[in-house]
Design an enzyme around this catalytic site. Structure first.
Site, PDB file in Angstrom:
ATOM      1  N   ALA A   1       0.819  -1.207   0.000  1.00  0.00           N
ATOM      2  CA  ALA A   1       0.000   0.000   0.000  1.00  0.00           C
ATOM      3  C   ALA A   1       0.859   1.265   0.000  1.00  0.00           C
ATOM      4  CB  ALA A   1      -0.935  -0.014   1.199  1.00  0.00           C
TER       5      ALA A   1
ATOM      6  N   HIS B   1       0.300   3.341  10.336  1.00  0.00           N
ATOM      7  CA  HIS B   1      -0.038   1.915  10.178  1.00  0.00           C
ATOM      8  C   HIS B   1       0.731   1.034  11.149  1.00  0.00           C
ATOM      9  CE1 HIS B   1       3.620   2.132   7.720  1.00  0.00           C
ATOM     10  NE2 HIS B   1       3.687   0.817   7.710  1.00  0.00           N
TER      11      HIS B   1
ATOM     12  N   GLU C   1      11.562   2.595  17.717  1.00  0.00           N
ATOM     13  CA  GLU C   1      11.394   1.566  16.674  1.00  0.00           C
ATOM     14  C   GLU C   1      11.984   0.224  17.100  1.00  0.00           C
ATOM     15  OE1 GLU C   1      10.062   2.126  13.221  1.00  0.00           O
ATOM     16  OE2 GLU C   1       9.142   3.882  14.144  1.00  0.00           O
TER      17      GLU C   1
ATOM     18  N   HIS D   1      15.984   3.016   9.793  1.00  0.00           N
ATOM     19  CA  HIS D   1      16.318   1.971  10.774  1.00  0.00           C
ATOM     20  C   HIS D   1      17.810   1.689  10.650  1.00  0.00           C
ATOM     21  CE1 HIS D   1      11.891   0.558  10.628  1.00  0.00           C
ATOM     22  NE2 HIS D   1      12.105   1.231  11.746  1.00  0.00           N
TER      23      HIS D   1
ATOM     24  N   ASN E   1       8.696  -4.587   0.485  1.00  0.00           N
ATOM     25  CA  ASN E   1       8.087  -3.628   1.403  1.00  0.00           C
ATOM     26  C   ASN E   1       9.145  -3.041   2.334  1.00  0.00           C
ATOM     27  OD1 ASN E   1       5.555  -2.535   1.438  1.00  0.00           O
ATOM     28  ND2 ASN E   1       4.550  -4.345   2.300  1.00  0.00           N
TER      29      ASN E   1
ATOM     30  N   CYS F   1      15.109  -7.662   9.476  1.00  0.00           N
ATOM     31  CA  CYS F   1      13.881  -6.986   9.930  1.00  0.00           C
ATOM     32  C   CYS F   1      12.865  -7.994  10.429  1.00  0.00           C
ATOM     33  CB  CYS F   1      13.202  -6.236   8.789  1.00  0.00           C
ATOM     34  SG  CYS F   1      14.180  -4.968   8.047  1.00  0.00           S
TER      35      CYS F   1
HETATM   36  O1  SUG Z   1       8.437   0.261   8.973  1.00  0.00           O
HETATM   37  N1  SUG Z   1       7.663  -1.295   5.937  1.00  0.00           N
HETATM   38  C1  SUG Z   1       8.383  -1.320   7.202  1.00  0.00           C
HETATM   39  C2  SUG Z   1       9.716  -2.000   7.059  1.00  0.00           C
HETATM   40  C3  SUG Z   1      10.367  -2.243   8.369  1.00  0.00           C
HETATM   41  C4  SUG Z   1      11.786  -2.597   8.244  1.00  0.00           C
HETATM   42  N2  SUG Z   1      12.294  -2.935   9.508  1.00  0.00           N
HETATM   43  C5  SUG Z   1      13.596  -2.869   9.866  1.00  0.00           C
HETATM   44  N3  SUG Z   1      14.474  -2.292   9.141  1.00  0.00           N
HETATM   45  N4  SUG Z   1      13.935  -3.383  11.034  1.00  0.00           N
HETATM   46  C6  SUG Z   1       8.557   0.084   7.759  1.00  0.00           C
HETATM   47  O2  SUG Z   1       8.838   1.001   6.986  1.00  0.00           O
HETATM   48  C7  SUG Z   1       5.733  -0.955   4.528  1.00  0.00           C
HETATM   49  C8  SUG Z   1       4.258  -1.256   4.593  1.00  0.00           C
HETATM   50  C9  SUG Z   1       3.449  -0.590   3.542  1.00  0.00           C
HETATM   51  O3  SUG Z   1       3.881   0.415   2.993  1.00  0.00           O
HETATM   52  O4  SUG Z   1       2.332  -1.053   3.318  1.00  0.00           O
HETATM   53  C10 SUG Z   1       6.375  -0.966   5.881  1.00  0.00           C
HETATM   54  O5  SUG Z   1       5.723  -0.705   6.875  1.00  0.00           O
END
Ligand code: SUG
Length: 417
Positions: free
Chosen positions: A18, A127, A161, A229, A340, A346
């Protein structure tokens, strides 16, 4: 016997693209594409099998209830009449990225000798901001033993985070470590999600020895390049810190402080001249799991995208050939999660603990993974197009799929979220 246990988030049935994460370039680049939740979850399971085959202890965290009706109710909304954005925010399967579930300080680091976990508030992204309640409920079950203490999230407005912005260096996992908290201040057009105040709060909450804690600022360039991150530009395991040259705002001070606290620390820095920040982030070179196999061999579990990137792969080959501290490379396919913005690291939360103190429903072997795979095969949607997220039949399937998994794992206690 304290061991490092990787708890992987099982990729939930609502996994979709999304484009909700501003600043996460992979996620925004793939916005609108069709996702494959079943394949995604099976890729995650295959990664866990690879970890088991290395001799590692493997745990799981369960998908959250999606859509999150509790959250929508608090917003005086319901799924049917919510806007398309609110629907997507309520439906996201983002809890799969377990590195953002909590920050963990193992017992040897804390003044009370307990393993402390603080659930991340993830409040920068709508989200993700509603993950914490289910994460807290789940961690309180998995880590109910008095060996642990699970703390609620740091209060607003300080963004946290979780383990994605935290590193631990130690001689061996069951020895006292140095904990490094990495925060951001500015990332140009993108938000810095981890606030220093949150890092300091977690360090105090976990009763860490102040002289064994470091706070390091992420470079603005890293955040602007999409790495809000820290685990996208650096990873640590035992005595090894593996980092990109441009990961930190003041790397000289961080490295000097680390060497003062741990004279035998091994800092493996990848120069920007060999691997650009952009290549590091698109390939997720540093979002690898750096683990020590029971034989003592430091192993890097990398996504396929790292092998596909010529600059990254040639640096890795040279490192291994030159007898660098990383001795072995394992490649895994987590393409659905990668699209994503979530790589192998992660997807997992590391906890150093005695496996006997963990609720056994949260630990898996190959047989347990067979059971999970069977539920996924039978219930997870094959594909989700973002335009489908208003389709009641899809929502019914997503909700039923999660319940089938909870039932198979004897975890219906979590059914309400
Ligand atoms: O928070 N992606 C996550 C990816 C998290 C990565 N985590 C670490 N690096 N530990 C974020 O950005 C995408 C979901 C979307 O766009 O529908 C998302 O939430």
């Amino acid at each position: 016997m304290l061991r490092e246990i990787n708890f992987d988030g099982i990729i939930g049935p609502s996994h979709n693209y999304a484009g909700l994460s501003h600043g996460n370039l992979a996620a925004t680049r793939n916005a609108g594409k069709t996702s494959r939740p079943r394949a995604a979850a099976l890729q995650g399971i295959a990664k866990m099998r690879a970890n088991l085959d290395l001799g590692l202890v493997q745990g799981i965290l369960l998908p959250h209830p999606r859509p999150d009706h509790h959250w929508l109710t608090r917003l005086a909304a319901d799924y049917e009449s919510a806007s398309a954005v609110l629907k997507a925010q309520a439906l996201s399967a983002s809890a799969m990225w377990a590195a953002n579930a909590a920050t963990v300080s193992p017992a040897p680091d804390t003044r009370d000798g307990r393993c402390h976990l603080t659930v991340a508030n993830l409040l920068t992204m709508p989200h993700r901001s509603h993950e914490w309640a289910t994460t807290l409920a789940q961690l309180r079950i998995a880590f109910a033993d008095p060996a642990f203490i699970v703390h609620p999230p740091v209060p607003a407005p300080f963004g946290d985070e979780g383990a994605a912005n935290h590193m631990r260096l130690c001689h061996a996992h069951d020895h006292p470590g140095v904990e490094v908290f990495v925060y951001g201040e500015s990332g140009g057009p993108f938000p810095a999600r981890q606030h220093r105040e949150a890092c300091e709060t977690v360090a105090r909450t976990h009763r860490l020895h102040p002289d064994r804690v470091l706070f390091a600022r992420q470079s603005d360039a890293a955040i602007a390049a999409g790495a809000f991150h820290n685990d996208v530009v650096a990873v640590a395991n035992e005595r090894v810190l593996f980092a990109h040259e441009q990961a930190f705002a003041d790397r000289d001070t961080l490295y000097a402080d680390l060497r003062a606290l741990m004279p035998d620390v091994e800092i493996v820095e990848v120069p920007a001249a060999r691997v650009s920040l952009e290549d590091a982030i698109t390939s997720y070179l540093f979002n690898a799991q750096l683990v020590t196999s029971p034989g003592g061999e430091p192993t890097l579990i990398l996504p396929q995208e790292a092998r596909d990137n010529a600059a990254v792969w040639s640096w890795l080959q040279d490192h291994v050939a030159g007898n660098g501290p990383i001795r072995r490379l394992e490649v895994v396919n987590v393409r659905e999660s990668m699209a994503n913005g979530g790589g192998p690291a992660c997807l997992r939360l590391r906890v150093v603990a005695d496996p006997a103190t963990i609720d056994p429903r949260f630990l898996v072997d190959h047989v347990g993974l067979d059971r999970i795979a069977a539920v996924v095969e039978a219930n997870w949607p094959e594909a989700i197009d973002p335009t489908d997220i208003g389709n009641p039949a899809l929502i019914a399937q997503v909700e039923k799929a999660r319940l089938a998994l909870l039932e198979a794992l004897d975890c219906l206690i979590l059914a309400k979220g």
